[in-house]
Write a protein that holds these residues in place. Structure first.
Motif, mmCIF file in Angstrom:
data_model
loop_
_atom_site.group_PDB
_atom_site.id
_atom_site.type_symbol
_atom_site.label_atom_id
_atom_site.label_comp_id
_atom_site.label_asym_id
_atom_site.label_seq_id
_atom_site.Cartn_x
_atom_site.Cartn_y
_atom_site.Cartn_z
ATOM 1 N N CYS A 52 0.822 -1.219 0.000
ATOM 2 C CA CYS A 52 0.000 0.000 0.000
ATOM 3 C C CYS A 52 0.856 1.270 0.000
ATOM 4 O O CYS A 52 1.850 1.361 0.723
ATOM 5 C CB CYS A 52 -0.889 -0.031 1.228
ATOM 6 N N HIS A 54 0.351 4.028 1.313
ATOM 7 C CA HIS A 54 0.326 4.824 2.540
ATOM 8 C C HIS A 54 1.487 4.469 3.460
ATOM 9 O O HIS A 54 2.252 5.340 3.876
ATOM 10 C CB HIS A 54 -1.005 4.620 3.269
ATOM 11 N N SER A 55 1.614 3.176 3.757
ATOM 12 C CA SER A 55 2.653 2.797 4.702
ATOM 13 C C SER A 55 3.122 1.365 4.490
ATOM 14 O O SER A 55 3.670 0.747 5.397
ATOM 15 C CB SER A 55 2.129 2.988 6.127
ATOM 16 N N GLY A 57 1.268 -1.418 3.682
ATOM 17 C CA GLY A 57 0.368 -2.503 4.096
ATOM 18 C C GLY A 57 0.195 -3.557 3.010
ATOM 19 O O GLY A 57 0.316 -3.270 1.818
ATOM 20 N N CYS A 75 -7.096 -1.385 2.069
ATOM 21 C CA CYS A 75 -5.889 -1.829 2.772
ATOM 22 C C CYS A 75 -6.258 -2.314 4.180
ATOM 23 O O CYS A 75 -6.985 -1.631 4.906
ATOM 24 C CB CYS A 75 -4.877 -0.690 2.848
ATOM 25 N N TRP A 77 -4.492 -2.377 6.807
ATOM 26 C CA TRP A 77 -3.850 -1.684 7.926
ATOM 27 C C TRP A 77 -4.609 -0.437 8.366
ATOM 28 O O TRP A 77 -4.892 -0.260 9.536
ATOM 29 C CB TRP A 77 -2.396 -1.329 7.564
ATOM 30 N N HIS A 78 -4.921 0.478 7.449
ATOM 31 C CA HIS A 78 -5.592 1.732 7.852
ATOM 32 C C HIS A 78 -6.798 2.042 6.992
ATOM 33 O O HIS A 78 -7.285 3.166 6.971
ATOM 34 C CB HIS A 78 -4.612 2.914 7.802
ATOM 35 N N TYR A 80 -7.316 2.491 3.810
ATOM 36 C CA TYR A 80 -7.286 3.316 2.607
ATOM 37 C C TYR A 80 -7.921 2.540 1.459
ATOM 38 O O TYR A 80 -7.762 1.321 1.364
ATOM 39 C CB TYR A 80 -5.847 3.693 2.247
HETATM 40 FE FE1 FES Z 1 -2.421 0.933 3.784
HETATM 41 FE FE2 FES Z 1 -2.030 2.536 5.821
HETATM 42 S S1 FES Z 1 -0.676 1.053 5.020
HETATM 43 S S2 FES Z 1 -3.790 2.306 4.659
#
Ligand code: FES
Length: 152
Positions: A52, A54-55, A57, A75, A77-78, A80
């Motif tokens: 992902c 974002h971070s 994931g 995702c 993890w968070h 998104y």
């Molecule tokens: Fe995917 Fe944060 S790592 S939403």
């Protein structure tokens, strides 16, 4: 892109038999130094960087849902939301000046690199997207990032 990726981007890679991918719905492959998630969803194949934007994931563990009429992977993890066809990051926004408040879907632009899937005689192939210019998910495909997560 690294030189391995540049070489890999120009040709299609065999991913698997169409019937097998339809059955499993998802295949995770490492191609030309990238980890790519190939998915079958409602009659279409999609391919997207598996980490992902974002971070980092693991999108291979995310659910697929429709948002604003577009299939997206969520995702784990968070949460998104990323469109399967373009790699856009979607989010909901509210204009406080408009009453009653009503959330609408908006795009952050293309955040996740998507790739091309083709079929031939029951075989499925992946061609990496080598379009120039950085896309946010590129960072999580680097050796630098992989070294970081292996040390954690
Ligand atoms: Fe995917 Fe944060 S790592 S939403």
């Amino acid at each position: 892109m690294s030189s391995d990726e540049e070489v890999a981007a120009s040709r299609p890679y065999f991913i698997g038999k169409k019937e097998n991918i339809i059955q499993t719905r998802r295949v995770l492959k490492s191609v030309g130094g990238r980890d790519v998630l190939v998915m079958y969803h409602q009659g279409d194949f999609y391919a997207i960087d598996s980490r992902c934007y974002h971070s980092g994931g693991p999108l291979q563990e995310g659910d697929i849902e429709d948002f604003d009429g577009r299939p997206c992977i969520v995702c784990p993890w968070h949460k998104y939301k990323i469109t399967l066809d373009e790699g856009e990051g979607l989010y909901q926004a509210v204009d406080p000046s408009v009453k009653p408040l009503k959330p609408t879907w908006c795009s952050k632009g293309i955040k996740q690199r998507i790739h091309t899937v083709t079929e031939s005689n029951g075989d499925v192939f992946l061609t990496l997207n080598d379009s120039p210019g950085a896309i946010d998910s590129d960072y999580y495909q680097t050796e630098k990032y992989r070294d970081t997560i292996l040390k954690e």
